[in-house]
Scaffold this motif. Structure first.
Motif, short mmCIF file in Angstrom:
data_model
loop_
_atom_site.label_atom_id
_atom_site.label_comp_id
_atom_site.label_asym_id
_atom_site.label_seq_id
_atom_site.Cartn_x
_atom_site.Cartn_y
_atom_site.Cartn_z
N GLY A 35 17.13 104.99 30.69
CA GLY A 35 16.04 104.38 31.44
C GLY A 35 14.95 103.82 30.56
N LEU A 36 15.06 102.56 30.19
CA LEU A 36 14.07 101.92 29.32
C LEU A 36 12.73 101.75 30.05
CD1 LEU A 36 16.27 99.15 27.66
CD2 LEU A 36 15.38 101.22 26.57
N PRO A 37 11.62 101.77 29.33
CA PRO A 37 10.31 101.54 29.97
C PRO A 37 10.26 100.22 30.72
CG PRO A 37 10.03 102.34 27.72
CD PRO A 37 11.50 102.05 27.90
N ASN A 38 9.39 100.17 31.71
CA ASN A 38 9.18 98.98 32.55
C ASN A 38 10.43 98.54 33.29
OD1 ASN A 38 6.38 98.46 32.13
ND2 ASN A 38 6.87 97.65 30.09
N GLY A 39 11.39 99.45 33.39
CA GLY A 39 12.58 99.18 34.20
C GLY A 39 13.51 98.13 33.64
N LEU A 40 13.44 97.83 32.36
CA LEU A 40 14.35 96.85 31.78
C LEU A 40 15.78 97.37 31.83
CD1 LEU A 40 12.53 95.30 28.68
CD2 LEU A 40 12.60 94.50 31.04
N VAL A 41 16.71 96.46 32.08
CA VAL A 41 18.12 96.82 32.25
C VAL A 41 18.95 95.97 31.31
CG1 VAL A 41 20.07 96.92 33.86
CG2 VAL A 41 17.75 97.46 34.66
N ALA A 42 19.93 96.62 30.66
CA ALA A 42 20.85 95.89 29.78
C ALA A 42 22.04 95.40 30.58
CB ALA A 42 21.31 96.80 28.64
N SER A 43 22.43 94.15 30.33
CA SER A 43 23.55 93.56 31.07
C SER A 43 24.45 92.80 30.11
CB SER A 43 23.03 92.61 32.15
OG SER A 43 24.11 91.98 32.84
N PRO A 44 25.79 93.04 30.15
CA PRO A 44 26.70 92.34 29.25
C PRO A 44 27.03 90.94 29.77
CG PRO A 44 27.94 93.85 30.63
CD PRO A 44 26.48 94.03 31.00
N SER A 45 27.36 90.03 28.82
CA SER A 45 27.70 88.66 29.22
C SER A 45 28.53 87.98 28.14
CB SER A 45 26.42 87.85 29.49
OG SER A 45 25.53 87.94 28.39
N GLN A 46 29.38 88.75 27.45
CA GLN A 46 30.05 88.21 26.28
C GLN A 46 31.19 87.25 26.60
OE1 GLN A 46 30.21 91.35 27.49
NE2 GLN A 46 31.71 92.61 26.38
N TYR A 47 31.60 87.17 27.86
CA TYR A 47 32.76 86.34 28.18
C TYR A 47 32.43 85.13 29.06
CZ TYR A 47 35.23 90.42 26.45
OH TYR A 47 35.68 91.46 25.65
N LYS A 48 31.20 85.00 29.50
CA LYS A 48 30.83 83.91 30.40
C LYS A 48 29.53 83.27 29.92
CE LYS A 48 32.96 85.94 34.54
NZ LYS A 48 32.73 86.37 35.95
N TYR A 49 29.30 82.06 30.42
CA TYR A 49 28.08 81.34 30.04
C TYR A 49 27.25 81.02 31.29
CZ TYR A 49 30.97 77.34 31.45
OH TYR A 49 31.77 76.49 32.14
N ASP A 50 25.99 80.77 31.08
CA ASP A 50 25.08 80.35 32.16
C ASP A 50 25.54 78.99 32.68
OD1 ASP A 50 22.90 79.34 33.66
OD2 ASP A 50 21.48 80.57 32.52
N LEU A 51 25.72 78.87 33.97
CA LEU A 51 26.25 77.63 34.55
C LEU A 51 25.31 76.44 34.38
CD1 LEU A 51 27.85 79.04 37.84
CD2 LEU A 51 29.01 78.35 35.73
N THR A 52 24.05 76.68 34.07
CA THR A 52 23.12 75.57 33.82
C THR A 52 23.09 75.16 32.34
OG1 THR A 52 21.21 77.00 33.39
CG2 THR A 52 21.66 76.42 35.69
N ASP A 53 23.85 75.84 31.51
CA ASP A 53 23.79 75.65 30.06
C ASP A 53 24.90 74.72 29.59
OD1 ASP A 53 23.54 75.86 27.34
OD2 ASP A 53 24.35 77.90 27.21
N ASP A 54 24.54 73.49 29.17
CA ASP A 54 25.57 72.56 28.72
C ASP A 54 26.14 72.94 27.35
OD1 ASP A 54 23.53 71.88 27.00
OD2 ASP A 54 23.16 69.90 27.87
N LYS A 55 25.52 73.87 26.65
CA LYS A 55 26.06 74.34 25.38
C LYS A 55 27.02 75.52 25.56
CE LYS A 55 21.99 72.88 22.77
NZ LYS A 55 22.64 71.71 22.18
N ARG A 56 27.04 76.11 26.76
CA ARG A 56 27.96 77.18 27.12
C ARG A 56 27.90 78.36 26.15
NH1 ARG A 56 33.35 74.23 29.65
NH2 ARG A 56 32.21 72.92 31.12
N ALA A 57 26.70 78.77 25.83
CA ALA A 57 26.50 79.90 24.92
C ALA A 57 26.78 81.21 25.65
CB ALA A 57 25.07 79.88 24.38
N LYS A 58 27.53 82.09 24.98
CA LYS A 58 27.90 83.38 25.57
C LYS A 58 27.32 84.51 24.72
CE LYS A 58 32.32 81.29 26.90
NZ LYS A 58 33.79 81.31 26.66
N VAL A 59 26.09 84.84 24.98
CA VAL A 59 25.48 85.94 24.25
C VAL A 59 26.07 87.25 24.77
CG1 VAL A 59 23.52 86.20 25.84
CG2 VAL A 59 23.27 86.84 23.43
N ASP A 60 26.23 88.23 23.88
CA ASP A 60 26.94 89.45 24.27
C ASP A 60 26.22 90.25 25.34
OD1 ASP A 60 29.14 89.07 22.64
OD2 ASP A 60 28.22 90.06 20.92
#
Length: 857
Positions: free
Chosen positions: A124-149
């Protein structure tokens, strides 16, 4: 968070008159002069990596946390012992055998990702921050298709589709399976580790930082690299990168959690978000207002064509009753009420048509508010001024404006652009066609803190020398962001402060000119503005380029009607400088190169240590004229326009000392007065009305009038250079008895007639006289064609290929233990081969970046 102490500009001390220049991709990026390039994440990542060289500062973790908490009181909050024990148990299971206690081998990256995210979310990180994985997909608005882990998000914005959300992430986390080859930094050698796999990881991290800065308005970006059982904390801003030493967390995760805990404990401002930029959320009144203002409105959308009659938009005809659509549209209290050129509303509509985040930005001391969507221009690098331009909606005045957000150099004697524009508007009897300031000012006290890291922790930081791919020095070391005090051998990061300016005018691209005569007239407008700025205010623009000369449609009274007139307008005065009108010495105000590569004068590129003169600026105007002429007017080069643009404007040659000089065609033009391409039968000539006829006024203007002045100037420049070189040799040889021999080597000095002709470029008068005289002649009306620049035009590929060539050549030079003569031959070979330009008949043919070589197992 804004610093509590009042910001003071830094004094830049230099014994040179101007700043030494190095070629950079940013200065040559055609997007600077309004030329879009297709999305290409690999090319951009490579160039961003090159741009990042020499920007890294190694800093202890407690030092980075102190910078993170700037403005906060008390020590950083610590993770509770229970959280540390939870993490210890999880990582012990991940990295060590339960049976033998030995360290496991072959722990996968995915396993490290899952274990780390599990730990962060379970404690439980302070201020309710949550970790979320995304290593296999990219943001659909991103024309560079970057997949940060993975990334940390506020609880309300955690992605539910395993994709990154660049708009809402607070800190990104990149994972690697471990090993030195995946660590982009070296704590013991050069910080920016030069091996290929390590630079690839650094390029990846830089690309993610860039994406965060593009989607969000930030003062800094924080990140974590977890490489096997080692971690590093990182902080990017527009000045540089702060990175902590690698630390193993497999046995004791305390330091790892301390970094996450210190970051998560801060509010959003402390985490790097700009408090003067507020997200405009879908469904909000401001979001709906932007949608409403973007809608087509026939009653208010005015044509912008020159000569168009706009009287009806301002004075309704008598037959317009109360119920007429135009009357109703103007009287809606919740919608647009003022006429606007249609192209402006169209461009605003494009900027909000995607799911790109919208913002409300505050500008100036009063915090005036403007609504913006996707920028129409974004700087191509993490480091530097970070300029982005928006068509904004002024919520108070009910009008569209142009808003520029940037990080300006923060040195004494360097004024903000708005101050120059206000100065040029201060004399009622002097009317300059320049943008009109609506609001401007530094944003709070937001400074790029990386530039102060050495001062904050002087005893414990380590600033890297600019390192290179393959451990070799590349020609793309960035001039304006890798500053060096000439009196010091240690590089320092550039001092920057956040700045916004809003102007009334939203202009058209210069490429909208009607024909050759119209192009010259618009350029004449810009030259007149340039002259008046110098004569009346002592200002030189110092960045004359195709992108900084635009068309301003204006409404003027003509024969009792309101009609559209077009004027050429000179924009982007941020690099302007007050200069003496005599030959007194000028000192550099900042460690920054001035100008746009394609349009810099040959003399300035050759002698970047000398101050820019009027003649240099006039030469840049000439290059802009040639640039637009070759692209849009009929000429003798037929299908080779793209090849010419690349060879004349984008190409550069690296001297043995890796000082870039202009292309052969460009230098040949101003030194010999001839622009040819492929032999005597391929001289550039613009075509008139008759098929193949070269009796075009532009030919006389360029080849008979203007270029002869520049050839005279360069005959003097070359003679003076030869004298200077010979004097240096004589002093080196300590010879006082060979004056006659040296005089013979110098040759005859330029004649008085030559000097008189060249002196005509010391003022604007002769240049403007030539333009005015030729504009009085008969010009063809239909000499403009469709853009002749190939859709495949992409100088990024040429730059990438050349960087790779340079690295390999330098590797040969550096690894050689042969004699000095042999090394000289290697350097000569490098000089002769490092010409960025096509080696094939068609420059538009793409040059692929170097492929990664597979290592044998």
């Amino acid at each position: 968070m804004a610093d509590s102490d009042p910001p003071e500009p830094v004094t830049y001390q230099s014994t040179t008159q101007s700043t030494p220049a190095k070629h950079s991709w940013k200065s040559a990026d055609p997007r600077k002069h309004n030329e879009p390039l297709p999305p290409d994440a690999k090319l951009d990542r490579f160039l961003q990596l090159m741009d990042s060289m020499g920007k890294t500062v190694l800093i202890p973790q407690d030092g980075l946390i102190a910078i993170m908490r700037s403005g906060e009181s008390g020590p950083a909050p610590q993770p509770p012992q229970e959280a540390i024990e939870t993490a210890r148990a999880s990582f012990d299971k991940l990295f060590f055998s339960e049976e033998t206690g030995e360290r496991k081998t072959g722990v996968t990256e995915d396993a490290i990702v899952q274990a780390t995210i599990g730990v962060l979310n379970s404690i439980g990180l302070p201020n309710g921050l949550v970790a979320s994985p995304s290593q296999y997909k990219y943001d659909l608005t991103d024309d560079k298709r970057a997949k940060v882990d993975a990334a940390l998000y506020p609880a309300d914005y955690v992605p539910n589709d395993a994709r990154p959300n660049w708009t809402h992430l607070r800190m990104f986390v990149e994972f690697k399976k471990g090993g030195t080859g995946n660590d982009p930094f070296d704590d013991d050698g050069p910080i920016e580790a030069p091996a290929q796999t390590r630079t690839e990881t650094r390029g990846q991290l830089t690309a993610y930082a860039y994406q965060t800065l593009v989607y969000q308005h930030r003062t800094a970006v924080y990140a974590m690299l977890i490489n096997g059982s080692d971690f590093r904390g990182m902080r990017w801003d527009y000045s540089g990168l702060l990175v902590t030493p690698a630390k193993d967390f497999s046995l004791d995760p305390t330091a790892l959690l301390q970094f996450f805990w210190a970051f998560s404990s801060l509010d959003e401002v402390g985490q790097g978000l700009d408090p003067t930029a507020t997200l405009v959320l879908p469904g909000s009144a401001e979001y709906k207002r932007m949608d409403l203002w973007a809608k087509e409105n026939s009653a208010l959308d005015m044509p912008c064509e020159e000569g168009a009659d706009l009287t009806g938009f301002f004075d309704p005809r008598p037959d317009e009753a109360e119920g007429h659509p135009s009357t109703r549209s103007r009287r809606k209290a919740d919608g647009p009420t003022q006429p606007v050129f249609k192209y402006i509303r169209d461009d605003f509509r494009k900027s909000i048509s995607s799911k790109w985040p919208r913002y409300k930005l505050k500008v100036g001391p009063e915090g005036r508010e403007f609504l913006v969507g996707k920028p129409i221009f974004t700087a191509s690098s993490v480091f530097g001024r970070g300029t982005r331009g928006h068509i904004g909606l002024d919520v108070v005045e009910d009008r569209f404006v142009f808003l520029k957000d940037s990080w300006r150099p923060f040195y004494k004697g360097v004024d903000p652009e708005g101050a120059y524009l206000e100065e040029m508007a201060s004399k009622p009897d002097v009317s300059l066609v320049v943008p009109t300031v609506v609001a401007h000012g530094d944003v709070l006290k937001q400074r790029a803190r990386s530039g102060h890291a050495q001062d904050d922790t002087a005893a414990s930081v380590k600033v890297d020398e600019p390192t290179k791919v393959g451990s070799k020095r590349t020609h793309d070391e960035v001039e304006d962001d890798t500053p060096e005090d000439p009196e010091s051998s240690s590089p320092t990061l550039r001092q920057l402060i956040h700045y916004r300016i809003v102007v009334n005018e939203v202009c058209l691209k210069m490429s909208n000119f009607r024909n050759g005569e119209h192009l010259v007239k618009l350029i004449e407008d810009c030259v007149i503005t340039h002259r008046d700025a110098y004569v009346h205010f002592g200002l030189l623009h110092r960045d004359i380029s195709a992108g900084n000369m635009m068309i301003l449609p204006r409404i003027e009274e003509q024969d009792g009607k309101k009609r559209v007139t077009w004027r050429g307008v000179l924009i982007d005065w941020e690099l302007a400088k007050y200069v003496p009108k005599d030959d007194s010495a000028q000192s550099a105000r900042q460690p920054e190169r001035t100008g746009t590569w394609q349009f810099m004068s040959v003399a300035y590129v050759l002698h970047p240590d000398r101050p820019i003169k009027i003649a240099d600026e006039l030469e840049s105007f000439l290059h802009v004229l040639i640039y637009y002429g070759v692209r849009y007017l009929r000429h003798t080069l037929e299908q080779r326009a793209t090849e010419f643009i690349v060879n004349y404007f984008d190409t550069f040659i690296l001297e043995p000392d890796r000082q870039p000089v202009c292309s052969y065609p460009k230098a040949h033009a101003v030194k010999m007065g001839v622009i040819d391409f492929g032999g005597a039968n391929k001289k550039l000539r613009f075509l008139g009305l008759a098929r193949g006829a070269t009796t075009h006024p532009l030919n006389s203007m360029i080849f008979a009038d203007l270029l002869p002045l520049f050839t005279k100037r360069y005959s003097i420049v070359e003679w003076e250079d030869s004298v200077e070189d010979l004097e240096k040799k004589r002093k080196a040889q300590r010879s006082d008895n060979d004056d006659v021999a040296y005089q013979l080597l110098m040759g005859e000095p330029p004649s008085e007639e030559c000097r008189n002709e060249a002196a005509k470029l010391d003022t604007h008068d002769e240049f403007l006289r030539i333009l005015k005289t030729r504009l009085g002649e008969a010009w063809p009306d239909n000499d403009k064609t469709e853009d002749q620049l190939s859709p495949e035009y992409d100088p990024r590929r040429l730059v990438v290929a050349t960087m790779s060539t340079l690295s390999s050549l330098t590797a040969v030079s550096d690894s050689s233990s042969s004699s000095a003569a042999k090394k000289s031959r290697v350097n000569h070979k490098a000089k002769s081969s490092l010409l960025v330009g096509p080696k094939t008949p068609h420059a538009a043919r793409p040059v692929r970046p170097p492929r990664k070589t597979r290592r044998r197992k």
